[in-house]
Design an enzyme around this catalytic site. Structure first.
Site: not given
Length: 194
Positions: A149, A169
């Site tokens: 992301h 992430c």
């Protein structure tokens, strides 16, 4: 006049074939502030997904490949400064292994997001083995929600300065995550290496 029609028709067909089968133009550009290297193609329609992603934690790079080879490189950051494999929920490490993109969405805080299928069978097996060996506590959970992301728009500097800030992430600059999101489809294979 009549004998010119076949000639005109043949010229149109030859022009169409030449345009259709001409090698795709590649454009390379460099952005020195983020060390991004992108190679674009003009090709738009594919029958199958030609892309796969390889992420190197030690190099802080996300590389995209297509059916013709290297396609693009994006600098990225991760969760913890400890770049070893993710052991359990809450350790902030980014998992190693082979995954795939299972969902594309716009996150309310950091925008463009490609959700991965973590934990998958391989991740669950490693987690169980580590639990059985006593490497992680018996009450530990495996976690989930691992994605590729963007940073927040005003926090692209985190990538420039290799500031690992996520909960596990992979994070790209906001503008570069937008670019990746624009062409990577659901189902794209992703390999994350230490």
């Amino acid at each position: 006049m009549n004998n010119r029609k076949p000639f005109l028709f043949s010229a149109i067909i030859i022009s169409f074939l030449f345009i259709s089968f001409t090698p795709h133009k590649r454009i390379e550009s460099r952005n020195n502030t983020s060390a991004i290297s992108i190679k674009k193609t003009t090709r738009k329609n594919y029958i199958e997904n030609p892309y796969y992603i390889i992420i190197s934690k030690k190099d802080y790079e996300l590389k995209v490949y297509d059916d013709q080879g290297w396609y693009a490189t994006y600098p990225c950051v991760f969760g913890s400064n400890d770049l070893r494999d993710k052991y359990m929920e809450g350790d902030k490490r980014t998992p190693d292994g082979k995954f795939k993109v299972v969902l594309k969405k716009i996150h309310p805080q950091w925008g463009y997001e490609l959700l991965l299928d973590y934990p998958n069978e391989q991740s669950i097996e490693k987690f169980k083995e580590r639990k059985a060996e006593g490497i992680i506590p018996r009450n530990a959970k495996i976690g989930g929600g691992i994605a590729i992301h963007a940073t927040r728009p005003q926090e692209e500097w985190t990538v420039d300065y290799y500031q690992n800030w996520t909960d596990g992430c992979v994070s790209l600059k906001y503008t570069e995550a937008k670019d990746l999101y624009s062409y990577i489809p659901v189902g794209t294979p992703v390999t994350i290496n230490e």
